[in-house]
Design a protein around this motif. Structure first.
Motif, mmCIF file in Angstrom:
data_model
loop_
_atom_site.group_PDB
_atom_site.id
_atom_site.type_symbol
_atom_site.label_atom_id
_atom_site.label_comp_id
_atom_site.label_asym_id
_atom_site.label_seq_id
_atom_site.Cartn_x
_atom_site.Cartn_y
_atom_site.Cartn_z
ATOM 1 N N VAL A 110 51.716 -14.058 25.092
ATOM 2 C CA VAL A 110 50.478 -13.524 24.537
ATOM 3 C C VAL A 110 50.505 -12.004 24.655
ATOM 4 N N THR A 112 48.262 -8.716 23.978
ATOM 5 C CA THR A 112 46.850 -8.387 23.806
ATOM 6 C C THR A 112 46.673 -6.892 23.627
ATOM 7 N N SER A 177 44.307 -10.981 20.820
ATOM 8 C CA SER A 177 45.523 -11.538 21.404
ATOM 9 C C SER A 177 46.340 -12.293 20.371
ATOM 10 N N TRP A 179 49.220 -14.876 19.987
ATOM 11 C CA TRP A 179 49.879 -15.950 20.732
ATOM 12 C C TRP A 179 51.115 -16.379 19.952
#
Length: 188
Positions: A110, A112, A177, A179
């Motif tokens: 992830v 961010t 974020s 993913w």
């Protein structure tokens, strides 16, 4: 002229997303490299905005097997949005970590991008990823943009087999974020 070029690129990208396959080949690349590329492509904007950049990328993250140009495009858009909409916060955070989604056994990487801006109003949140949608605060301050960046970024994330999520607190900032599934390596 650079801003106009970016807007035209976004409109063309949006128009071609439905049918066009991802053109660049999957490559093994580190999260560190992807973040560095996105930050270097936005360096002038960040410098002009006098952004303090806080980078937190652990060295033990596994590499991704992905489309690097596509990931960098998503990250670049998130960084540009954080600079433009981050208000007087003048702070940009880029972090990465391993994570799992509830009910999902896969491991995800992830990435961010966060700001300390005004945050996103509750009334704007359900529409945030809609094409051409610009929140009331953004429209009111005549901020540049087409309202396509987040829609394109979410579609690209999904085409990579990933997701784009966000969290926001009014008055404290927002975090977006990306993913991406960590590559599973079989035991030797």
């Amino acid at each position: 002229s650079l801003r106009l070029k970016e807007m035209v690129d976004q409109v063309l990208t949006y128009a071609s997303l439905a049918a066009a396959p991802l053109t660049n080949a999957r490559e093994e690349v580190s999260v560190d490299q992807l973040v560095d590329l996105a930050l270097s492509e936005t360096e002038q904007l960040c410098t002009r905005a006098e952004m303090q950049i806080e980078r937190s990328i652990p060295t033990d993250l596994p590499a991704l097997r992905t489309h690097p140009e596509t990931v960098v495009r998503i990250l670049r858009n998130l960084i540009v949005n954080a600079v433009i909409h981050g208000g007087s916060g003048r702070w940009l955070g880029v972090a990465a970590q391993r994570n799992q989604m509830p009910g999902d056994r896969r491991e995800w990487l992830v990435i961010t991008v966060s700001d300390r801006g005004p945050g996103i109003a509750a009334s704007d949140r359900p529409h945030l990823f809609e094409p051409f949608y610009r929140g009331r605060v953004v429209d009111g301050c005549h901020s540049p943009g087409t309202g396509l960046g987040l829609s394109i970024s979410r579609q690209l994330a999904e085409r990579l087999g990933g997701k784009l999520t966000f969290e926001s607190t009014v008055g404290a900032g927002s975090s977006f974020s990306l993913w991406l599934e960590a590559e599973q390596r079989s035991a030797a």
